[in-house]
Design an enzyme around this catalytic site. Structure first.
Site, PDB file in Angstrom:
ATOM      1  N   GLY A  92       0.712   0.986  -6.771  1.00  0.00           N
ATOM      2  CA  GLY A  92       1.058  -0.121  -7.172  1.00  0.00           C
ATOM      3  C   GLY A  92      -0.284  -1.195  -6.815  1.00  0.00           C
ATOM      4  N   ARG A 140      -0.336   5.253  11.915  1.00  0.00           N
ATOM      5  CA  ARG A 140       0.029   6.726  11.744  1.00  0.00           C
ATOM      6  C   ARG A 140      -1.301   7.604  11.424  1.00  0.00           C
ATOM      7  NH1 ARG A 140      -0.444   6.660   6.321  1.00  0.00           N
ATOM      8  NH2 ARG A 140       0.102   4.856   5.282  1.00  0.00           N
ATOM      9  N   GLY A 190      -0.487   5.018  -0.066  1.00  0.00           N
ATOM     10  CA  GLY A 190      -1.057   5.807  -1.102  1.00  0.00           C
ATOM     11  C   GLY A 190      -1.372   5.024  -2.245  1.00  0.00           C
ATOM     12  N   SER A 191      -1.867   4.035  -2.131  1.00  0.00           N
ATOM     13  CA  SER A 191      -2.318   3.073  -3.304  1.00  0.00           C
ATOM     14  C   SER A 191      -1.446   2.837  -4.441  1.00  0.00           C
ATOM     15  CB  SER A 191      -3.769   3.650  -3.876  1.00  0.00           C
ATOM     16  OG  SER A 191      -4.877   3.634  -2.836  1.00  0.00           O
ATOM     17  N   GLY A 222       4.076  -0.407   1.274  1.00  0.00           N
ATOM     18  CA  GLY A 222       3.820   0.448   0.378  1.00  0.00           C
ATOM     19  C   GLY A 222       2.740   1.333   1.097  1.00  0.00           C
TER      20      GLY A 222
END
Length: 410
Positions: A163, A283, A160-161, A158
């Site tokens: 969870g 990325r 974008g922080s 995952g």
């Protein structure tokens, strides 16, 4: 002669628009392939050609690129992770299929699985937090007991922080584990949870292109248990020794993970033991290219596209300025009645950008991740102290009103 096209897989609110602009400056025709192109406002606003397609289906992407190749000369393929961390690996497979420059998909896949990434970094002796992998609540609890509270609990895949939580006691640990396993968190595969030691210290992000470190950004988070960025500064205020320490560990990470083609960003915590690796991302970081461009005059987006289309790149720094940025983060859920002051803030000398993502009369529902930001203010000056002073002056001019959602009785 057919137009030279740059295929963009997925989209990004932060990095999408500058990639569109850079591609057009380089004489390329950008085409977006996304699961839902309508969620990226900049595509319609700029009249960008876009196709709706399942970005997780490699065969479908190959078929669509083959169709486009009948009309265009496909110069390169690029991708944005956004909420789907698998896209960079998919792009690597597409590039290999069409004989285009691209990342090693195997290395990228291993890197995007944070547990596999941790294993490879550990084998290379790279400093990082103690960690355990858990598949259920019992394993999360026992892992936390072994490591010792507080711990960071997060999905093994995952971005974008999403969870990610700091669990400081048993109640917080139980609450967040329940959230992750109750169906509220969207898993793309079987639930796999990382339980990690909380590395205390300031957070830094190293930005690399190929095997070259371009710049380091310092980050400040809002209050725990969330990891929501409230402010950042580039270049980070580091001593020469600290900068070199991060540079050395960064290159060791790339070697351990088989990376080194194109962009990457590496998150560190500077602890009492020195730099500790939190995560390696194969990325560009969201928003990082603009900070680096303003601070050093290096346009990472343009140089990334040059690499993708096989042109010569240039990473020479043109100047040295101090950039500071504040995210505009709401303090409650509800309806955004109004926001204002952005024009006055933009007029403050040194302010280079003020942006609101959310229009008035829209609902605000905080999730405790990077998507909570309503916008940002960016300033540039010759020194960090001056940039921070300008930033505060500008932010003080901005205001908004949020009416809480009515209670059940109402």
């Amino acid at each position: 002669m057919a137009k030279r096209a740059l295929i963009m897989v997925g989209g990004s609110r932060g990095n999408g628009p500058p990639h569109i602009q850079a591609a057009q400056r380089l004489g390329l025709h950008p085409i977006t392939l996304a699961a839902d192109p309508t969620q990226y406002d900049y595509l319609a606003a700029k009249g960008i050609e876009a196709s709706r397609i399942d970005t997780g289906n490699l065969d479908a992407l190959i078929h669509e690129c083959s169709r486009l190749r009948a009309t265009y000369d496909i110069a390169g393929i690029i991708g944005f992770a956004d909420l789907d961390e698998s896209i960079p690996a998919t792009v690597g497979k597409l590039c290999r299929h069409f004989g285009l420059p691209g990342p090693n998909s195997t290395s990228v896949e291993r890197c995007c699985d944070k547990f596999t990434q941790r294993q490879l970094l550990a084998e290379a002796g790279i400093p990082m937090p103690v960690y355990r992998l858990a598949a259920n609540a019992t394993e999360v609890e026992s892992s936390a007991a072994e490591i010792g509270l507080p711990v960071v609990v997060k999905p093994a895949m995952g971005c974008g922080s999403i969870g990610v939580r700091l669990c400081r006691n048993v109640d917080e640990l139980t609450e967040h584990t329940t959230y992750l396993l109750s169906g509220k968190h969207v898993w793309r595969s079987s639930p796999r949870i990382l339980v990690e030691e909380f590395a205390e210290g300031p957070l830094y992000v190293a930005n690399l292109m190929g095997n070259e470190l371009i710049g380091i950004t310092a980050y400040e988070f809002g209050p725990p248990p969330y990891f929501i960025v409230h402010e950042c500064a580039s270049p980070a205020p580091l001593t020469d020794e600290e900068h070199q320490g991060i540079a050395d560990v960064s290159l060791s990470c790339l070697r351990a993970l088989g990376l080194g083609w194109g962009p990457s960003n590496i998150e560190f915590r500077w602890t009492k033991l020195g730099p500790v690796v939190i995560e390696v991302n194969p990325r560009l970081g969201v928003g990082e290219p603009e900070l680096i461009r303003l601070a050093y005059g290096v346009d990472l987006v343009t140089e990334h596209i040059k690499i993708v289309v096989g042109e010569e790149w240039d990473l020479r720094k043109q100047h040295s300025q101090s950039v500071a940025q504040r995210n505009l983060v709401p303090d409650r859920d509800g309806i955004l009645d109004w926001n204002g002051g952005d024009r006055r803030a933009a007029a403050v000398p040194g302010v280079v950008d003020v942006k609101f993502y959310i229009e008035s009369k829209r609902p605000i529902v905080r999730k405790g991740d990077g998507g909570d930001s309503m916008g940002y203010v960016t300033v540039v000056s010759p020194s960090l102290a001056q940039s921070k002073a300008i930033l505060q002056r500008a932010v003080d001019l901005i205001s908004w009103s949020i009416t809480p959602f009515p209670g059940l009785r109402e």
